[in-house]
Design an enzyme around this catalytic site. Structure first.
Site, PDB file in Angstrom:
ATOM      1  N   GLY A 107       0.808  -1.118  -0.023  1.00 47.18           N
ATOM      2  CA  GLY A 107       0.161   0.023  -0.051  1.00 47.18           C
ATOM      3  C   GLY A 107       0.975   1.269   0.154  1.00 47.18           C
ATOM      4  N   TRP A 164       2.266   1.562  -3.428  1.00 50.47           N
ATOM      5  CA  TRP A 164       1.089   1.976  -4.371  1.00 50.47           C
ATOM      6  C   TRP A 164       1.008   3.576  -4.466  1.00 50.47           C
ATOM      7  CZ3 TRP A 164      -3.271   4.884  -3.205  1.00 50.47           C
ATOM      8  CH2 TRP A 164      -4.308   4.950  -4.304  1.00 50.47           C
ATOM      9  N   HIS A 165       1.408   4.231  -3.198  1.00 45.01           N
ATOM     10  CA  HIS A 165       1.115   5.668  -3.127  1.00 45.01           C
ATOM     11  C   HIS A 165       2.332   6.480  -4.031  1.00 45.01           C
ATOM     12  CE1 HIS A 165      -1.919   5.063  -0.034  1.00 45.01           C
ATOM     13  NE2 HIS A 165      -2.108   6.204  -0.108  1.00 45.01           N
ATOM     14  N   GLY A 166       3.410   5.748  -4.022  1.00 44.47           N
ATOM     15  CA  GLY A 166       4.538   6.503  -4.841  1.00 44.47           C
ATOM     16  C   GLY A 166       5.728   5.602  -4.959  1.00 44.47           C
ATOM     17  N   PHE A 211      -0.353  10.522  -7.083  1.00 44.36           N
ATOM     18  CA  PHE A 211      -0.247   8.996  -6.790  1.00 44.36           C
ATOM     19  C   PHE A 211      -0.874   8.338  -7.848  1.00 44.36           C
ATOM     20  CE2 PHE A 211      -0.185  11.197  -2.281  1.00 44.36           C
ATOM     21  CZ  PHE A 211       0.942  11.371  -2.392  1.00 44.36           C
TER      22      PHE A 211
END
Length: 471
Positions: free
Chosen positions: A315, A318-320, A471
């Site tokens: 997770g 996934w954001h960056g 993102f």
């Protein structure tokens, strides 16, 4: 084009709504599809092409699973790998090349890599939409083919396209076939949109300069580091929750009921509870499509801890595509494991809220920092290693407006459960109610006034995109 821009507020949105409501009901999904493509293509037409190709790829493999049940496993594997490839190439290839070069103490340029891929806006969100559709089709949760136009309109639905909420086709399929439009629903959506606009422009953008100042100062003092960290904590929340309110409000204006994405997360008693309240659509997506397929909590205590940690690590990534996001995922994953192991997940009381806020704040420093070194500078300041006072030169850059906005943000966040109850009960009408009633007139006028202030503020400030667009 962003929701808090003049071209959207006074150009795209009025034109889209006029065309939408002048179009017969059976053609309105086509209006959504064309209008949303125009909304997304405003940035770059080549990225619109990538979005369309990803949509066609996903729909094709969904149809293959429906028409050839014996090979469903093959078709879902190819379909999901194709979607993940889009995300892997455009979001993570630069990161992997940079990390590989760093292992040999060199640069990508010295390795012969002289190009950088641009990140398509919203790619993390629409790829997750596509994957959830394929998985739901494989599981049998989507039982009928609603047609390419409706599916494509779901993927590109402009209110949620670039920053969520993350939607699942099985939850929205029936709304693309049958949805109710009413004046009450439209006005309720408009009020919620105004609330989100005020959050973004009057709160998030107002504290942004203080956060930027702290993170751009090489060795921030105790006061500046804490002030900047809290400012970013408020900026990120009101920016993202403001966008989510605007997205849900826009959906209501065209007859859709989108899911709620936030539930007063800064009142959580644990990190576990925080993730049930923050970015709810992402939390449930990770739970349903990653944590549960890995075995969830049904595979023994040790494996459950591994699953929790792994899901949060992914997770974070996934954001960056940066090590700061990976470490942020490790931080939250570690606390989720610790809370489950010790029972802290069930903690109560003001002390539990304060502890959770502190842990979340420490994590947000990593989330905001450009690199790990910058995060360490902020941490050093927060623990008093750079002195306690604010240098005169730095103090001159701290505007009274940003300090007042920070105090206002903290106050609004503290009172949010009560303000949210008012909004849900009075500003967003229930079926059969009348919006402009005696008990709703004052809140409605108040929100309208806030919207007017936000629009006037927009006219005097520079362009400020939503934070989650990156993102």
């Amino acid at each position: 084009m962003v929701f808090s821009s003049e071209v959207f507020l006074f150009g795209f949105l009025p034109a889209f709504l006029a065309i939408y409501y002048l179009t017969p009901m059976r053609w309105r999904n086509i209006v959504i599809l064309i209008g949303s493509y125009g909304f997304y293509g405003w940035w770059r037409l080549d990225f619109l092409g990538l979005l369309i190709l990803t949509t066609l790829w996903t729909y094709a493999f969904g149809r293959l699973m429906m028409g050839d049940p014996a090979r469903r496993k093959l078709w879902i594997t190819i379909g999901v790998v194709g979607c993940l490839s889009v995300l892997g190439v455009f979001k993570y290839l630069n990161f992997f090349i940079d990390s590989f070069a760093a292992l040999f103490s060199t640069t990508p340029e010295e390795l012969g890599v002289h190009w950088r891929l641009l990140l398509p806006i919203g790619v993390s969100f629409y790829v997750f939409h596509c994957i959830s559709y394929l998985v739901d089709m494989y599981r049998g949760d989507v039982e009928e083919d609603v047609g390419l136009v409706n599916f494509a309109a779901f993927i590109v639905l402009f209110p949620q396209l670039v920053a969520g909420p993350i939607l699942r086709f099985k939850d929205l399929a029936h709304q693309f076939k049958h949805r109710t439009h009413s004046l009450d629903l439209f006005l309720g959506g408009l009020m919620l949109f105004f609330v989100g606009l005020a959050k973004k422009v009057l709160l998030a953008d107002a504290v942004a300069p203080l956060a930027d100042l702290a993170f751009q100062t090489p060795d921030p003092s105790f006061a500046l580091a804490w002030g900047g960290a809290v400012a970013y904590m408020m900026q990120l929340y009101f920016d993202f929750s403001g966008y989510s309110d605007m997205a849900v409000g826009l959906g209501m204006m065209i007859g859709f009921r989108l899911i709620r994405n936030f539930a007063t997360p800064y009142h959580s008693h644990s990190i576990t509870e925080f993730w049930n309240r923050w970015h709810i659509s992402l939390s449930t997506w990770l739970r349903d499509y990653l944590y549960i397929p890995l075995g969830g909590n049904r595979v023994g205590r040790g494996r459950t801890y591994v699953n929790l940690f792994m899901v949060m690590a992914l997770g974070g990534l996934w954001h960056g595509a940066a090590w700061t996001f990976v470490l942020w995922g490790f931080w939250h994953g570690g606390w989720l494991v610790l809370e489950r192991a010790t029972g802290l997940a069930k903690a109560n009381g003001a002390g539990a809220v304060l502890r959770t806020l502190f842990l979340v704040l420490i994590g947000w420093v990593l989330f905001r920092a450009a690199n790990v070194e910058e995060a360490l500078h902020i941490y050093a300041g927060m623990f008093g290693l750079n002195g306690f006072g604010v240098p005169a030169v730095t103090a001159l850059s701290m505007t009274g407006e940003s300090l007042a906005a920070l105090a206002l943000c903290v106050g609004v966040a503290a009172l949010e459960p009560y303000l949210g109850q008012i909004a849900r009960e009075q500003l967003i009408p229930q079926p059969g109610s009348t919006l402009v009633a005696t008990n709703t007139l004052v809140p409605t006028l108040l929100v309208t006034g806030l919207a007017a202030l936000a629009i006037m503020k927009l006219a005097e400030q520079s362009f400020s995109p939503f934070l989650y667009f990156q993102f």
